[in-house]
Each structure stands twice: as structure tokens, then as C-alpha cells.
Design a protein around this motif. Structure first.
Motif, mmCIF file in Angstrom:
data_model
loop_
_atom_site.group_PDB
_atom_site.id
_atom_site.type_symbol
_atom_site.label_atom_id
_atom_site.label_comp_id
_atom_site.label_asym_id
_atom_site.label_seq_id
_atom_site.Cartn_x
_atom_site.Cartn_y
_atom_site.Cartn_z
ATOM 1 N N UNK A 19 0.802 -1.224 0.000
ATOM 2 C CA UNK A 19 0.000 0.000 0.000
ATOM 3 C C UNK A 19 0.837 1.277 0.000
ATOM 4 N N UNK A 20 2.135 1.136 0.292
ATOM 5 C CA UNK A 20 3.019 2.302 0.266
ATOM 6 C C UNK A 20 4.459 1.818 0.145
ATOM 7 N N UNK A 21 5.354 2.747 -0.095
ATOM 8 C CA UNK A 21 6.770 2.391 -0.153
ATOM 9 C C UNK A 21 7.264 1.830 1.179
ATOM 10 N N UNK A 81 -0.302 6.815 -3.292
ATOM 11 C CA UNK A 81 0.796 7.120 -2.382
ATOM 12 C C UNK A 81 2.073 7.438 -3.165
ATOM 13 N N UNK A 82 2.362 6.619 -4.155
ATOM 14 C CA UNK A 82 3.567 6.820 -4.955
ATOM 15 C C UNK A 82 3.478 8.102 -5.784
ATOM 16 N N UNK A 83 2.337 8.344 -6.404
ATOM 17 C CA UNK A 83 2.166 9.568 -7.184
ATOM 18 C C UNK A 83 2.330 10.816 -6.312
ATOM 19 N N UNK A 84 1.816 10.741 -5.096
ATOM 20 C CA UNK A 84 1.942 11.868 -4.172
ATOM 21 C C UNK A 84 3.419 12.115 -3.846
ATOM 22 N N UNK A 85 4.172 11.057 -3.586
ATOM 23 C CA UNK A 85 5.585 11.202 -3.253
ATOM 24 C C UNK A 85 6.434 11.630 -4.438
ATOM 25 N N UNK A 86 6.010 11.241 -5.637
ATOM 26 C CA UNK A 86 6.825 11.495 -6.824
ATOM 27 C C UNK A 86 6.193 12.498 -7.775
ATOM 28 N N UNK A 87 5.349 13.367 -7.243
ATOM 29 C CA UNK A 87 4.592 14.295 -8.090
ATOM 30 C C UNK A 87 5.478 15.211 -8.924
ATOM 31 N N UNK A 92 10.187 10.507 -15.631
ATOM 32 C CA UNK A 92 11.514 10.216 -15.079
ATOM 33 C C UNK A 92 11.557 8.783 -14.577
ATOM 34 N N UNK A 93 12.767 8.283 -14.406
ATOM 35 C CA UNK A 93 13.009 7.017 -13.732
ATOM 36 C C UNK A 93 13.595 7.381 -12.368
ATOM 37 N N UNK A 104 18.431 8.457 -6.800
ATOM 38 C CA UNK A 104 18.794 9.062 -8.084
ATOM 39 C C UNK A 104 17.529 9.276 -8.912
ATOM 40 N N UNK A 105 17.595 10.284 -9.761
ATOM 41 C CA UNK A 105 16.527 10.538 -10.731
ATOM 42 C C UNK A 105 17.192 10.558 -12.102
#
Length: 134
Positions: A19-21, A81-87, A92-93, A104-105
């Protein structure tokens, strides 16, 4: 065949319980491919499967409102959850370490050998390799 290989590689990964990282923390590194054409990247994953497994690296695709591991859809809670953290990281990877932090991005055309090199420089990975060589 690629999804089957990924699930055989990570037999303890239960995609229904993520459900989350935080659910992956200290078990896996995660490479999130954000808004990517999944078919092209799945071929690369198949080619580099031994390297993914050796580095405990899960590859998760975010696309069209879904989070995918192989062809398996992860929970919508995890996706949100992931979209919120990586908005701030569309197209990108994003490499996330076992501690849950962004390491890293990369641009989406990154080669897996560069990602593997970056992982191999991380303290936890170096410790793992050192312990393995004894």
C-alpha cells in the motif's frame, strides 16, 4: 513471459499487500518508471533480470492511473501514495533505496548498467557484496 520471470525472481513479493513504499522498506530497492511506455521497458527488464534480482530491485511502472509490477496491477492506494511522493518527477526514472529515500533521478532513456553501477556504489550494497565474498 517477462511478468512470470519477474514473479519467479521475487517470490516473496506479494503485490496485493503493498500500500506504500514503507511496505517495501529494507526489503527492496525500487525503480519507478513514471509515465513510460511499458512494452519497451519490459524487454529491458527481461534482459537485465539477473541484475535486478541480485540487487533486490523491483521495477514499477506508473502509467494511465495505475502502478504495475510486470503485468500485475498494484493497489490504487499504492499508486496514489507513490504519485503523491513522486509528483515532481513525471517522465523520469526514480531509484528509491531500501531505506525508502530517493537516491537518483534519471531520464527515461537511462541504461540499466548505469542504474546498476549507482546501486553498487551504495553502502548497503557494498556491505552485501563484501559479506557475500567471505
Amino acid at each position: 513471459m517477462v511478468p512470470l520471470l519477474l514473479f519467479l525472481t521475487f517470490p516473496n513479493f506479494n503485490h496485493n499487500k503493498i500500500n506504500s513504499l514503507d511496505d517495501l522498506k529494507w526489503k527492496y530497492r525500487v525503480l519507478v518508471l513514471n509515465q513510460v511506455d511499458t512494452s519497451n521497458y519490459k524487454k529491458k527488464e527481461h534482459k537485465h533480470n539477473p541484475g535486478l534480482e541480485d540487487r533486490d530491485l523491483l521495477v514499477i511502472h506508473l502509467r494511465d492511473g495505475k502502478a504495475l509490477f510486470g503485468h500485475k496491477k498494484l493497489s490504487s492506494i499504492f499508486f496514489k501514495s507513490l504519485k503523491r511522493e513522486l509528483k515532481d518527477y513525471d517522465d523520469k526514472a526514480i531509484l528509491i533505496g531500501k531505506d525508502g529515500s530517493i537516491k537518483h533521478v534519471y531520464s527515461l532513456d537511462i541504461d540499466y548498467s548505469k542504474i546498476f553501477y549507482d546501486i553498487d556504489q551504495m553502502p548497503m550494497r557494498r556491505f552485501q557484496l563484501k559479506r557475500r565474498s567471505k
